[in-house]
Write an enzyme that holds these catalytic residues in place. Sequence first.
Site, PDB file in Angstrom:
ATOM      1  N   HIS A 337       1.077  -1.197   0.032  1.00 55.47           N
ATOM      2  CA  HIS A 337      -0.096  -0.102  -0.010  1.00 55.47           C
ATOM      3  C   HIS A 337       0.775   1.218  -0.196  1.00 55.47           C
ATOM      4  O   HIS A 337       1.530   1.656  -1.053  1.00 55.47           O
ATOM      5  CB  HIS A 337      -0.926   0.054   1.262  1.00 55.47           C
ATOM      6  CG  HIS A 337      -1.988   1.064   1.129  1.00 55.47           C
ATOM      7  ND1 HIS A 337      -2.469   1.703   0.134  1.00 55.47           N
ATOM      8  CD2 HIS A 337      -3.043   1.293   2.233  1.00 55.47           C
ATOM      9  CE1 HIS A 337      -3.556   2.554   0.498  1.00 55.47           C
ATOM     10  NE2 HIS A 337      -3.608   2.209   1.604  1.00 55.47           N
ATOM     11  N   HIS A 376      -3.111  -1.446 -11.414  1.00 54.36           N
ATOM     12  CA  HIS A 376      -3.679  -0.957 -10.209  1.00 54.36           C
ATOM     13  C   HIS A 376      -4.991  -1.796 -10.184  1.00 54.36           C
ATOM     14  O   HIS A 376      -5.607  -2.095 -11.340  1.00 54.36           O
ATOM     15  CB  HIS A 376      -4.023   0.438 -10.418  1.00 54.36           C
ATOM     16  CG  HIS A 376      -4.311   1.118  -9.077  1.00 54.36           C
ATOM     17  ND1 HIS A 376      -5.779   1.116  -8.621  1.00 54.36           N
ATOM     18  CD2 HIS A 376      -3.928   1.888  -8.243  1.00 54.36           C
ATOM     19  CE1 HIS A 376      -6.023   1.573  -7.291  1.00 54.36           C
ATOM     20  NE2 HIS A 376      -4.657   2.371  -7.086  1.00 54.36           N
ATOM     21  N   ASP A 432       2.325   5.689  -7.758  1.00 57.31           N
ATOM     22  CA  ASP A 432       3.734   5.540  -6.899  1.00 57.31           C
ATOM     23  C   ASP A 432       4.797   5.589  -7.962  1.00 57.31           C
ATOM     24  O   ASP A 432       5.941   5.480  -7.406  1.00 57.31           O
ATOM     25  CB  ASP A 432       3.625   3.963  -6.600  1.00 57.31           C
ATOM     26  CG  ASP A 432       2.434   3.994  -5.335  1.00 57.31           C
ATOM     27  OD1 ASP A 432       2.329   4.871  -4.667  1.00 57.31           O
ATOM     28  OD2 ASP A 432       1.548   2.930  -5.700  1.00 57.31           O
TER      29      ASP A 432
END
Length: 531
Positions: A337, A376, A432
């Site tokens: 996460h 994702h 990210d």
Amino acid sequence: MYKDDEVNKTKKDKELVLTDKTSGVSWILPTPTKSDGKIQAQPTSVVVLPRSTNTQSLTVLDNRTNKLYEIPITNNTISALKFKEIRSDPAPGSREEDESGKGLKVFDPAFQNTAVAYSKITYINGDTGALRYRGYPIEQLAEKSTYLEVAYLLIYGELPSKTQYASFSHEIMRHTFVHFNVTELMRKFNYDAHPMGMFISCISAMSTFHPDANPALAGSNLFIRDERVRNKQIYRLLGKTPTLAAMAYRHRIGRSYNVPQNNLSYTENFLYMLDQLSEKNYKPNPKLARALDILFILHADHELNCSTAAMRHIGSSLVDPYSAISGAAAALYGPLHGGANEAVLRMLEEIGSLDKVPVFLQEVKERKRKLFGFGHRIYKNYDPRAKIIRKIAYEVFDVCGREPLIDVAMGLEKIALEDEYFIKRKLYPNVDFYSGLIYKAMGFPTDMFPVLFAIPRIAGWLAHWKESLEDKESKIWRPRQVYVGPSVRSYVPLDLREADNKVFVAKVHHPFSKRTSVATFDDDDKIQSKL
């Protein structure tokens, strides 16, 4: 029955026709076929279901009992509780017998397709790559708004007026100071303690400094009945968490903690607390403050992800928000996460140079390596936040200098987006992929990345906390399980139990030094030392 097609006599296929003997009216039914289109050779059962007057419903046939059930569809969802009405008559003594009286359960490990709340906060369309806070596209908010303005929007539902924004900002900035004993707690951590661990611990400890906000002391419905107390905790958490984060950062590098500066903006104050030494009138670079502000906006909320679901789950017990947020932050701490951008950075460092990208991607396709920062669970298109962050990266490089790994990142992205392997699997860069590069360029160590994720996510967690408290149908969360363990067993005394080689017994190493392990001392002490 089957009959020849009367419309086209040359047609060789047969059709299944249902005929009402009373009226003689016939209905042609589709010919039973297999997945390859061929007519089934084995006997086929045909069930005629009555058409419901409610078109927004499912008609479910339980093949075990031949019973029909009608389940309403609301907002493209069905109630899982409706499946409790579907029961069978299992064989006596079978595993299913104990559970049959409770009806069917919906089995969905990891909540891959289970909606647990109605929410007005964040909209995500993974197929088109859309992200909106309260209806506002993330692109517009990142370009025109500030983090505190977005925090107000997420928590209270509307963008603030000028007066509301001034009051909200004032309340938050005047709650940036933490209790002296919290700073003492931070000082007690080991010199190499992880910043996220310190951050989580101090947020949890803050609940003990505000007994007025503890439902165990002030009443279980405290935050439901008293909006003033609820808002007070929102101001405290938004104000104090950057202070805790800065203290954790300074603790790691052996520097004294800075006092918050309320004359600065939210992100300017955070950068000041991180970096000011003995300089007078220290003010952080405005471009870096703005870049951090945008990053905070992009990370403010993202629907019911792991940490936000944890916030709602813990909060459903009506515990204080400090305890709930420390639990949510702990969920964010995980490498799957909040630690994902750190994994991306380490991956890019391992690749090292642009010429090694093709070999790396080939190993990814051969499942020898993992590709971090792509793909994702929600997005099946380009993550809209990644596009914004990519632009911010160059603005940060203009101030702090170019990060060499950006060339590796861009080369990896270009090749991957042109490769059929990644296109077919809809693997696009996510938020990210570039955020870690920006934080590295700004001088943050990798262990600060989860903390930089947690600070802005406080707004989203609080928004979901407030929304769940205002939901009149809200109940304490209690997921169900499917028990697959042993049935009833009789207790066997310890002396009569045989060793089970399948049971793992861990070997505990001697807790003391090698010198102690070879020293001579009383037998009782030796026994204790081996435990």
